[in-house]
Design an enzyme around this catalytic site. Structure first.
Site, PDB file in Angstrom:
ATOM      1  N   SER A   1       0.967  -1.314   0.032  1.00 34.05           N
ATOM      2  CA  SER A   1      -0.017   0.144  -0.105  1.00 34.05           C
ATOM      3  C   SER A   1       0.901   1.262  -0.113  1.00 34.05           C
ATOM      4  O   SER A   1       1.875   1.324   0.873  1.00 34.05           O
ATOM      5  CB  SER A   1      -0.901   0.079   1.435  1.00 34.05           C
ATOM      6  OG  SER A   1      -1.181   1.213   1.595  1.00 34.05           O
TER       7      SER A   1
ATOM      8  N   ASP B   1      -4.418   3.584  -1.250  1.00 35.92           N
ATOM      9  CA  ASP B   1      -5.641   3.781  -0.505  1.00 35.92           C
ATOM     10  C   ASP B   1      -6.007   5.220  -0.648  1.00 35.92           C
ATOM     11  O   ASP B   1      -5.458   6.202  -0.166  1.00 35.92           O
ATOM     12  CB  ASP B   1      -4.954   3.708   0.989  1.00 35.92           C
ATOM     13  CG  ASP B   1      -4.850   2.302   1.198  1.00 35.92           C
ATOM     14  OD1 ASP B   1      -3.814   1.715   1.605  1.00 35.92           O
ATOM     15  OD2 ASP B   1      -5.865   1.525   1.057  1.00 35.92           O
TER      16      ASP B   1
ATOM     17  N   ASP C   1      -6.682  -6.318   3.893  1.00 34.17           N
ATOM     18  CA  ASP C   1      -5.886  -5.221   3.883  1.00 34.17           C
ATOM     19  C   ASP C   1      -5.729  -4.901   5.532  1.00 34.17           C
ATOM     20  O   ASP C   1      -6.906  -4.378   6.094  1.00 34.17           O
ATOM     21  CB  ASP C   1      -6.691  -4.221   3.042  1.00 34.17           C
ATOM     22  CG  ASP C   1      -6.255  -2.874   3.148  1.00 34.17           C
ATOM     23  OD1 ASP C   1      -6.744  -2.069   2.336  1.00 34.17           O
ATOM     24  OD2 ASP C   1      -5.265  -2.627   3.840  1.00 34.17           O
TER      25      ASP C   1
ATOM     26  N   MET D   1      -8.604   8.063   0.198  1.00 34.00           N
ATOM     27  CA  MET D   1      -9.292   8.428   1.351  1.00 34.00           C
ATOM     28  C   MET D   1      -9.605  10.199   1.329  1.00 34.00           C
ATOM     29  O   MET D   1      -9.167  10.617   0.709  1.00 34.00           O
ATOM     30  CB  MET D   1      -8.451   8.508   2.635  1.00 34.00           C
ATOM     31  CG  MET D   1      -7.943   7.037   3.151  1.00 34.00           C
ATOM     32  SD  MET D   1      -7.007   6.943   4.498  1.00 34.00           S
ATOM     33  CE  MET D   1      -6.386   5.689   4.595  1.00 34.00           C
TER      34      MET D   1
ATOM     35  N   HIS E   1      -1.117  -1.118  -4.267  1.00 28.69           N
ATOM     36  CA  HIS E   1      -2.619  -0.709  -3.525  1.00 28.69           C
ATOM     37  C   HIS E   1      -2.449   0.686  -3.236  1.00 28.69           C
ATOM     38  O   HIS E   1      -1.692   1.045  -2.412  1.00 28.69           O
ATOM     39  CB  HIS E   1      -2.552  -1.631  -2.149  1.00 28.69           C
ATOM     40  CG  HIS E   1      -3.989  -1.544  -1.616  1.00 28.69           C
ATOM     41  ND1 HIS E   1      -4.772  -2.491  -1.908  1.00 28.69           N
ATOM     42  CD2 HIS E   1      -4.184  -0.947  -0.568  1.00 28.69           C
ATOM     43  CE1 HIS E   1      -5.900  -1.964  -1.178  1.00 28.69           C
ATOM     44  NE2 HIS E   1      -5.746  -1.109  -0.405  1.00 28.69           N
TER      45      HIS E   1
ATOM     46  N   HIS F   1      -8.406   1.194  -3.803  1.00 30.08           N
ATOM     47  CA  HIS F   1      -9.344   0.808  -2.624  1.00 30.08           C
ATOM     48  C   HIS F   1      -9.822   2.433  -2.424  1.00 30.08           C
ATOM     49  O   HIS F   1      -9.371   3.324  -1.815  1.00 30.08           O
ATOM     50  CB  HIS F   1      -8.350   0.600  -1.569  1.00 30.08           C
ATOM     51  CG  HIS F   1      -9.254   0.315  -0.264  1.00 30.08           C
ATOM     52  ND1 HIS F   1      -8.413  -0.025   0.740  1.00 30.08           N
ATOM     53  CD2 HIS F   1     -10.336   0.265  -0.012  1.00 30.08           C
ATOM     54  CE1 HIS F   1      -9.415  -0.185   1.874  1.00 30.08           C
ATOM     55  NE2 HIS F   1     -10.686   0.033   1.357  1.00 30.08           N
TER      56      HIS F   1
ATOM     57  N   MET G   1     -11.526  -5.986   5.057  1.00 28.55           N
ATOM     58  CA  MET G   1     -10.647  -5.085   5.837  1.00 28.55           C
ATOM     59  C   MET G   1     -10.345  -5.936   7.139  1.00 28.55           C
ATOM     60  O   MET G   1     -11.307  -6.331   7.797  1.00 28.55           O
ATOM     61  CB  MET G   1     -11.322  -3.921   6.115  1.00 28.55           C
ATOM     62  CG  MET G   1     -11.660  -2.921   5.067  1.00 28.55           C
ATOM     63  SD  MET G   1      -9.886  -2.330   4.151  1.00 28.55           S
ATOM     64  CE  MET G   1      -9.190  -1.433   5.465  1.00 28.55           C
TER      65      MET G   1
ATOM     66  N   MET H   1     -11.861   4.568  -0.224  1.00 27.29           N
ATOM     67  CA  MET H   1     -12.506   4.870   1.023  1.00 27.29           C
ATOM     68  C   MET H   1     -13.177   6.139   0.910  1.00 27.29           C
ATOM     69  O   MET H   1     -12.594   7.130   1.528  1.00 27.29           O
ATOM     70  CB  MET H   1     -11.319   4.655   2.247  1.00 27.29           C
ATOM     71  CG  MET H   1     -10.883   3.198   2.452  1.00 27.29           C
ATOM     72  SD  MET H   1      -9.423   3.090   3.429  1.00 27.29           S
ATOM     73  CE  MET H   1      -8.360   3.257   1.922  1.00 27.29           C
TER      74      MET H   1
HETATM   75  C1  DX5 Z   1      -6.372   1.476   5.838  1.00 28.57           C
HETATM   76  C2  DX5 Z   1      -5.517   1.018   4.828  1.00 28.57           C
HETATM   77  C3  DX5 Z   1      -4.210   0.229   5.505  1.00 28.57           C
HETATM   78  C4  DX5 Z   1      -3.088   0.048   4.769  1.00 28.57           C
HETATM   79  C5  DX5 Z   1      -2.197  -1.279   5.105  1.00 28.57           C
HETATM   80  O1  DX5 Z   1      -7.450   2.268   5.545  1.00 28.57           O
HETATM   81  O2  DX5 Z   1      -6.049   0.366   3.704  1.00 28.57           O
HETATM   82  O3  DX5 Z   1      -4.861  -1.016   5.744  1.00 28.57           O
HETATM   83  O4  DX5 Z   1      -3.537  -0.119   3.513  1.00 28.57           O
HETATM   84  O5  DX5 Z   1      -1.596  -0.713   6.110  1.00 28.57           O
HETATM   85  P1  DX5 Z   1      -0.629  -1.550   6.949  1.00 28.57           P
HETATM   86  O6  DX5 Z   1      -0.382  -2.419   6.345  1.00 28.57           O
HETATM   87  O7  DX5 Z   1       0.252  -0.523   7.447  1.00 28.57           O
HETATM   88  O8  DX5 Z   1      -1.666  -1.992   8.268  1.00 28.57           O
HETATM   89 ZN    ZN Z   2      -6.518  -0.295   1.533  1.00 26.91          ZN
END
Ligand code: DX5
Ligand code: ZN
Length: 219
Positions: A9, A36, A178, A38, A34, A67, A139, A69
């Protein structure tokens, strides 16, 4: 049985040089990137939007696994498709009943569609998406931050989901997990039935990225 894929990620990456970061992931054996996304609404932090995906696209041939969010993800999918996303994952909790419609639209745009379920949401909520999914994302932390602890109850959800896929002729479907995954717990995640592993901190904090990615894949 399933090809294990490692999707680091970039949440944990250096935003000032994300192109180089993404290129580095490819050079160190990652299978996917990946992303992320947000929006500060569906989750408190804000990271980046489709523009970041557009910027990093030329730096890698790896699959850009976005992803979302975000609230109202249906408003974002054209932008991410145009930016070069290969997979777009939308949250069951953000689609208010339009999950299948949104996933079909993602596929119409030539992008792989995935549905995501949060730790507090029953795994059964994602079952209707199995038919229209190219991947399913469970998740294993509350979305919003990297570096959190893996929620062990996620293992049962992964098992239940893999069983449901097998029973419904979708046994080969990618199941991604994830959050909070590292060398210490990745084997239990894979034996539960997941085959796409998101790892942010474990990869970016590693002294040897290539070694960590290989270890997470189990080679
Ligand atoms: C949360 C993210 C995290 C990230 C992974 O919203 O989606 O889960 O990608 O982070 P680590 O591997 O540091 O938990
Ligand atoms: Zn993610």
């Amino acid at each position: 049985m399933y090809q294990v894929k490692i999707a680091p990620s970039i949440l944990a990456g250096d935003y000032a040089k994300m192109g180089d970061t993404v290129r580095l992931l490819g050079e160190n054996g990652a299978d996917m990137v990946h992303c992320d996304v947000m929006d500060g609404n569906f989750v408190p932090p804000i990271t980046f939007g489709a523009q970041m995906v557009k910027s990093i696209r030329p730096y890698t041939n790896l699959s850009l696994d976005c992803h979302l969010m975000v609230a109202n993800p249906e408003k974002q999918i054209e932008l991410f498709a145009a930016a070069g996303a290969d997979v777009i994952s939308v949250h069951v909790e953000a689609c208010s009943g339009a999950l299948l419609k949104t996933m079909k639209r993602i596929r119409e745009l030539g992008v792989k569609a995935a549905a995501v379920v949060n730790p507090a949401t029953a795994i059964e909520e994602i079952f209707p998406a199995v038919e229209f999914a190219d991947m399913l994302l469970v998740m294993s932390v509350v979305p919003g931050w990297g570096g959190q602890k893996f929620i062990p109850e996620s293992l049962k959800k992964i098992e239940t989901l893999r069983e449901f896929c097998l029973k419904n002729g979708k046994g080969e479907l990618d199941i991604e997990v994830d959050g909070g995954i590292n060398e210490g717990n990745v084997k239990s995640v894979i034996s539960a039935g997941a085959n796409v592993i998101v790892a942010g901190s474990a990869v970016f904090r590693s002294e040897n990225m290539a070694e960590t990615i290989a270890r997470l894949r189990g080679v």
